[in-house]
Design an enzyme around this catalytic site. Structure first.
Site, PDB file in Angstrom:
ATOM      1  N   LYS A 207    -106.289  32.310 -51.630  1.00 29.17           N
ATOM      2  CA  LYS A 207    -106.285  32.483 -53.092  1.00 29.17           C
ATOM      3  C   LYS A 207    -104.895  32.177 -53.633  1.00 29.17           C
ATOM      4  O   LYS A 207    -103.891  32.294 -52.926  1.00 29.17           O
ATOM      5  CB  LYS A 207    -106.695  33.904 -53.504  1.00 29.17           C
ATOM      6  CG  LYS A 207    -105.761  35.021 -53.053  1.00 29.17           C
ATOM      7  CD  LYS A 207    -104.542  35.233 -53.910  1.00 29.17           C
ATOM      8  CE  LYS A 207    -103.650  36.282 -53.318  1.00 29.17           C
ATOM      9  NZ  LYS A 207    -102.246  36.179 -53.781  1.00 29.17           N
TER      10      LYS A 207
ATOM     11  N   ASP B  12    -107.039  42.881 -52.314  1.00 33.54           N
ATOM     12  CA  ASP B  12    -107.437  41.479 -52.444  1.00 33.54           C
ATOM     13  C   ASP B  12    -108.715  41.157 -51.685  1.00 33.54           C
ATOM     14  O   ASP B  12    -109.242  40.048 -51.798  1.00 33.54           O
ATOM     15  CB  ASP B  12    -106.320  40.568 -51.887  1.00 33.54           C
ATOM     16  CG  ASP B  12    -105.234  40.343 -52.915  1.00 33.54           C
ATOM     17  OD1 ASP B  12    -104.345  39.524 -52.666  1.00 33.54           O
ATOM     18  OD2 ASP B  12    -105.290  41.001 -53.966  1.00 33.54           O
TER      19      ASP B  12
HETATM   20  C1  SUD Z   1     -99.702  40.712 -54.469  1.00 32.46           C
HETATM   21  C2  SUD Z   1    -101.183  40.457 -54.294  1.00 32.46           C
HETATM   22  C3  SUD Z   1    -101.684  39.587 -55.446  1.00 32.46           C
HETATM   23  O1  SUD Z   1    -103.030  39.264 -55.303  1.00 32.46           O
HETATM   24  O2  SUD Z   1    -101.504  39.814 -53.054  1.00 32.46           O
HETATM   25  P1  SUD Z   1    -100.570  38.853 -52.140  1.00 32.46           P
HETATM   26  O3  SUD Z   1     -99.878  37.899 -53.035  1.00 32.46           O
HETATM   27  O4  SUD Z   1     -99.631  39.777 -51.433  1.00 32.46           O
HETATM   28  O5  SUD Z   1    -101.534  38.175 -51.215  1.00 32.46           O
HETATM   29  C4  SUD Z   1    -101.981  41.771 -54.247  1.00 32.46           C
HETATM   30  O6  SUD Z   1    -101.752  42.587 -55.377  1.00 32.46           O
HETATM   31  C5  SUD Z   1    -101.680  42.585 -52.972  1.00 32.46           C
HETATM   32  O7  SUD Z   1    -102.933  42.920 -52.457  1.00 32.46           O
HETATM   33  P2  SUD Z   1    -103.055  43.501 -50.975  1.00 32.46           P
HETATM   34  O8  SUD Z   1    -102.156  42.717 -50.066  1.00 32.46           O
HETATM   35  O9  SUD Z   1    -104.491  43.607 -50.666  1.00 32.46           O
HETATM   36  O10 SUD Z   1    -102.387  44.900 -51.185  1.00 32.46           O
HETATM   37  P3  SUD Z   1    -102.840  46.267 -50.491  1.00 32.46           P
HETATM   38  O11 SUD Z   1    -102.996  46.040 -49.029  1.00 32.46           O
HETATM   39  O12 SUD Z   1    -103.958  46.837 -51.286  1.00 32.46           O
HETATM   40  O13 SUD Z   1    -101.506  47.123 -50.777  1.00 32.46           O
HETATM   41  C6  SUD Z   1    -100.307  46.765 -50.112  1.00 32.46           C
HETATM   42  C7  SUD Z   1     -99.151  47.325 -50.919  1.00 32.46           C
HETATM   43  O14 SUD Z   1     -98.932  46.476 -52.056  1.00 32.46           O
HETATM   44  C8  SUD Z   1     -98.578  47.258 -53.201  1.00 32.46           C
HETATM   45  N1  SUD Z   1     -99.596  47.075 -54.250  1.00 32.46           N
HETATM   46  C9  SUD Z   1    -100.759  46.418 -53.982  1.00 32.46           C
HETATM   47  C10 SUD Z   1    -101.674  46.249 -55.011  1.00 32.46           C
HETATM   48  C11 SUD Z   1    -101.394  46.791 -56.283  1.00 32.46           C
HETATM   49  N2  SUD Z   1    -102.264  46.683 -57.300  1.00 32.46           N
HETATM   50  N3  SUD Z   1    -100.221  47.443 -56.503  1.00 32.46           N
HETATM   51  C12 SUD Z   1     -99.320  47.582 -55.508  1.00 32.46           C
HETATM   52  O15 SUD Z   1     -98.238  48.173 -55.726  1.00 32.46           O
HETATM   53  C13 SUD Z   1     -98.502  48.713 -52.714  1.00 32.46           C
HETATM   54  O16 SUD Z   1     -97.181  48.988 -52.284  1.00 32.46           O
HETATM   55  C14 SUD Z   1     -99.436  48.695 -51.519  1.00 32.46           C
HETATM   56  O17 SUD Z   1     -99.142  49.730 -50.584  1.00 32.46           O
END
Ligand code: SUD
Ligand code: ADP
Length: 309
Positions: free
Chosen positions: A11, A147
């Site tokens: 994504k 995600d």
């Molecule tokens: C930033 C994003 C954008 O889509 O993904 P990536 O770019 O890393 O793939 C997402 O919000 C990442 O989603 P994901 O990687 O599933 O996060 P999770 O495992 O749910 O959470 C990991 C950590 O990211 C932070 N987190 C995640 C989601 C959210 N809405 N707020 C947060 O602050 C928190 O510190 C959490 O403990």
């Protein structure tokens, strides 16, 4: 049933609006996900116990060194969740073939979890009267990570809450992308924490994000130029603060003709939008030649979510 293989996309976030930090440690988001044609594959096969094998997909240049091949793998967590929900033992061998950059901001781990949800449900559920439908798998995904629900659903969708509450977004046509990976990862929690720190430094309260109307219109009309102008990511400043070299990658892509450029999610992968397929092929070659990226990948979107092949 013998083995089940599921293909699942990466994504990119077309809008990532980060709201205030909640008491549960997550941030309220407006997160517009867009699934692109960079795929992992997960094969689930009956076995004596749960085991995980991780490898790079054929001709994929992804380094899988940092991916756990045990219960810490998000696909293993997904298998255990489905087994518990269906009241069976998680006796399955999961074989993960990766092409999605690892720790790159393209939700590779979340994608494999989504694929394992679909594969294990197909393996263990009653085909006549399945106990788990796609909505149930989306819901299970939310227990694994913010995600994962989108990786099950695919297409283009607006995520709110942590990003797990999804509404599909009307999208016309195909958009052509170039992804520039970095030779390092970025920890998602660290990037969110840096976003909070920079806001506190400026005495700036976290905004309550709302969906970009310009973005929704560009998607619904298939307007690549409008989409390029509407791309935003509140985590980009934090990713650049932690890894300033990413600024040079974004500048290079813009100078080489990208009509849109941003850090993908928490990064470090940089995403570039091109006007046409040919422009994207040219941009990919030019970026490769510029030597600013560890790897350059071409992809297009939207594509479906986790799908049995
Ligand atoms: C930033 C994003 C954008 O889509 O993904 P990536 O770019 O890393 O793939 C997402 O919000 C990442 O989603 P994901 O990687 O599933 O996060 P999770 O495992 O749910 O959470 C990991 C950590 O990211 C932070 N987190 C995640 C989601 C959210 N809405 N707020 C947060 O602050 C928190 O510190 C959490 O403990
Ligand atoms: N199946 C998996 N594929 C990739 N990473 C995984 C997987 N399972 C667990 N992980 C862990 O999750 C971390 C984040 O991986 P990934 O989801 O690719 O990052 P991002 O969310 O930034 O795209 C990795 O560093 C790895 O340790």
């Amino acid at each position: 049933m013998s083995a089940v293989t599921v293909r699942v996309p990466a994504k990119v976030n077309l809008q990532l609006g980060v709201g205030p930090l909640r008491d549960d440690g997550y941030h309220d988001l407006v997160n517009v996900f867009h699934a692109v044609s960079l795929f992992d594959e997960v094969t689930a096969e009956p076995a004596g116990r749960l085991e995980v094998r991780v490898e790079a997909a054929l001709d994929a240049r992804v380094d899988v060194g940092g991916v756990p091949a045990d219960d810490d793998n998000l696909a293993a967590r997904a298998a255990r969740l489905v087994a518990a929900r269906l009241g069976v033992e998680p006796r399955v061998a999961l074989r993960i073939r990766k092409a999605i950059p690892v720790a790159g901001g393209m939700a590779g781990g979340s994608a494999d979890a989504a694929a394992a949800l679909v594969a294990c449900a197909r393996l263990w559920d009653d085909p006549g009267e399945p106990a788990l439908d796609r909505d149930d798998l989306v819901e299970l995904g939310a227990e694994i990570g913010s995600d994962v629900p989108f990786a099950v659903l695919g297409g283009t969708a607006v995520g709110v809450g942590r990003g797990e509450r999804l509404t599909s977004a009307l999208t016309r046509g195909t958009f052509h992308w170039v992804f520039a990976t970095a030779g390092f990862g970025l920890s998602t929690p660290a990037v969110y924490a840096e976003c909070d720190r920079l806001r506190e430094l400026r005495g700036e309260p976290a905004p309550q994000p709302s969906v970009s109307e310009e973005l929704m219109t560009a998607l619904a009309t298939g307007d690549a130029k409008g989409l390029g102008a509407a791309l935003t990511n509140d985590l980009e400043e934090a990713a650049l603060s932690l890894r300033p070299s990413l600024g040079r990658v974004l500048d290079a892509g813009r100078e080489l003709g990208a009509i849109g450029a941003l850090v993908s999610g928490s990064g470090p992968t940089c995403a570039f939008l091109a006007g046409t397929e040919e422009d994207a092929d040219g941009l990919a070659r030019a970026l490769d030649g510029a030597g600013v990226a560890a790897q350059v990948h071409r992809a297009s979107g939207p594509v479906p979510g986790a799908t049995v092949v």
